[in-house]
Design a protein around this motif. Structure first.
Motif, short mmCIF file in Angstrom:
data_model
loop_
_atom_site.label_atom_id
_atom_site.label_comp_id
_atom_site.label_asym_id
_atom_site.label_seq_id
_atom_site.Cartn_x
_atom_site.Cartn_y
_atom_site.Cartn_z
N GLU A 36 0.73 -1.22 0.14
CA GLU A 36 -0.04 0.02 0.00
C GLU A 36 0.87 1.28 -0.06
OE1 GLU A 36 -4.24 1.19 2.23
OE2 GLU A 36 -2.88 -0.01 3.18
N VAL A 37 0.38 2.25 -0.70
CA VAL A 37 1.15 3.69 -0.72
C VAL A 37 0.21 4.74 -0.02
CG1 VAL A 37 1.78 5.50 -2.17
CG2 VAL A 37 1.98 3.15 -3.01
N GLU A 193 5.83 -1.26 -8.54
CA GLU A 193 6.38 -2.79 -8.06
C GLU A 193 5.62 -3.08 -7.05
OE1 GLU A 193 10.55 -1.55 -10.33
OE2 GLU A 193 10.61 -1.96 -8.13
N GLY A 194 5.13 -2.62 -6.25
CA GLY A 194 4.39 -3.28 -4.98
C GLY A 194 4.96 -3.03 -3.68
N MET A 195 6.09 -1.83 -3.59
CA MET A 195 6.61 -1.54 -2.17
C MET A 195 5.73 -0.86 -1.52
SD MET A 195 9.36 -1.13 -0.61
CE MET A 195 10.80 -1.45 -1.77
N THR A 196 5.94 -1.26 -0.25
CA THR A 196 4.89 -0.44 0.85
C THR A 196 5.62 0.79 1.25
OG1 THR A 196 4.51 -2.87 1.72
CG2 THR A 196 3.97 -0.84 3.22
N MET A 197 4.78 1.89 0.86
CA MET A 197 5.54 3.34 1.13
C MET A 197 4.58 4.18 2.10
SD MET A 197 6.58 3.34 -2.93
CE MET A 197 6.85 5.27 -2.87
N THR A 205 -0.67 16.17 -6.78
CA THR A 205 -0.98 15.41 -7.97
C THR A 205 -0.18 13.94 -7.80
OG1 THR A 205 -0.64 17.60 -9.10
CG2 THR A 205 -0.66 15.40 -10.51
N PHE A 206 0.81 13.92 -7.22
CA PHE A 206 1.34 12.57 -6.86
C PHE A 206 0.48 11.89 -5.84
CE2 PHE A 206 4.04 10.00 -4.21
CZ PHE A 206 4.76 9.09 -5.14
N ALA A 207 -0.06 12.51 -4.84
CA ALA A 207 -0.77 11.80 -3.95
C ALA A 207 -2.33 11.45 -4.53
CB ALA A 207 -1.06 12.79 -2.67
#
Ligand code: ADP
Ligand code: MG
Length: 248
Positions: A36-37, A193-197, A205-207
């Motif tokens: 999850e990000v 890639e599925g990294m937890t961040m 915009t990124f969010a």
């Protein structure tokens, strides 16, 4: 086995943190699932960095529990170094060693902390420089790189340690506007890639595009936690609306 995989990757329960009489975190509860990000937004001084630093035990919580990958960080008997190895952290300031080449910046922590041999560390360094698009800068020194390139080196350095979780504290805030995009592109790749961040950022915009959830903090509490379209697009709380209106 199934219990293990169903557990959130990061779990914060009833977290309080005071500096002297200043209570900066006043009861934070947060769960972040594997892959999850989560973007954390909020006014300056609301406790975002302190929260991130508690998750990495750079600050000692005053009260509450933190689990990463099912291990309780707040257990007094925990092997802090072992837990920290699983958590990559990227700061606003890149904190590269100026007297070391880019490759050496990546191999030093692998050799010191993970005890990797020289050849393995160099191979992992090269792989991760390629991942952030800086293979050709392997022998350069930090001072010859742009801020955006230095931040991508800092990300590659964290990735070279093989973390399960990546924490970012305003990774683009110190960059000239034209350099922000390359750093965000690397973070998008990691998210894909599925990294937890867990990402403290003012980049709305990124969010909106990358985060699974947005958490709005104010005065040491989580005011709102939900999908970006809700928290940013249709905030339920006046404090969130007020904060967002000032960003525009
Ligand atoms: P944010 O990242 O949201 O801007 P911080 O977590 O950095 O907020 O800071 C929250 C509050 O905690 C601020 O009032 C700040 O002055 C205080 N604070 C942060 N770190 C320390 C520290 N090491 N010692 C004393 N006070 C601190
Ligand atoms: Mg901060």
């Amino acid at each position: 086995m199934s219990l293990e995989t169903n557990r959130p990757e990061i779990e914060v329960r009833g977290l309080h943190k005071s500096f002297g009489t200043n209570e900066v975190l006043r009861g934070i509860d947060l769960e972040i699932g594997q892959g999850e990000v989560v973007c954390v937004i909020g006014p300056s001084g609301s406790g975002k960095s302190t929260l991130l630093r508690c998750v990495n035990l750079l600050e000692e919580p005053s009260k509450g529990q933190i689990f990463v990958g099912g291990t309780e960080l707040t257990d007094p008997d925990v092997d802090i170094d072992a837990v920290r190895r699983r958590i990559g952290m990227v700061f606003q300031q890149f904190n590269l060693f100026p007297h070391l080449s880019v490759t050496e910046n990546l191999t030093l922590p692998q050799r010191r902390v993970l005890r990797r041999d020289k050849a393995t560390a160099a191979k992992v360094a090269a792989e991760n420089l390629a991942r952030v698009g800086l293979a050709e800068k392997a022998d350069a020194y930090p001072a010859s790189l742009s801020g955006g390139q230095q931040q991508r080196v800092a990300i590659a350095r964290a990735l070279a340690m093989g973390p399960d979780v990546m924490l970012f504290d305003e990774p683009t805030s110190a960059l000239d506007p034209e350099l922000v995009g390359d750093v965000l592109a690397v973070m998008r790749m990691l998210a894909r890639e599925g990294m937890t961040m867990m990402v403290v950022t003012h980049e709305m915009t990124f969010a909106r595009e990358v985060a699974d959830r947005v958490v709005f903090m104010d005065a040491g509490v989580i005011v709102e936690d939900g999908a970006p379209a809700r928290v940013i697009g249709n905030p339920q709380h006046e404090r969130t609306r007020h904060f967002l209106s000032r960003l525009l």
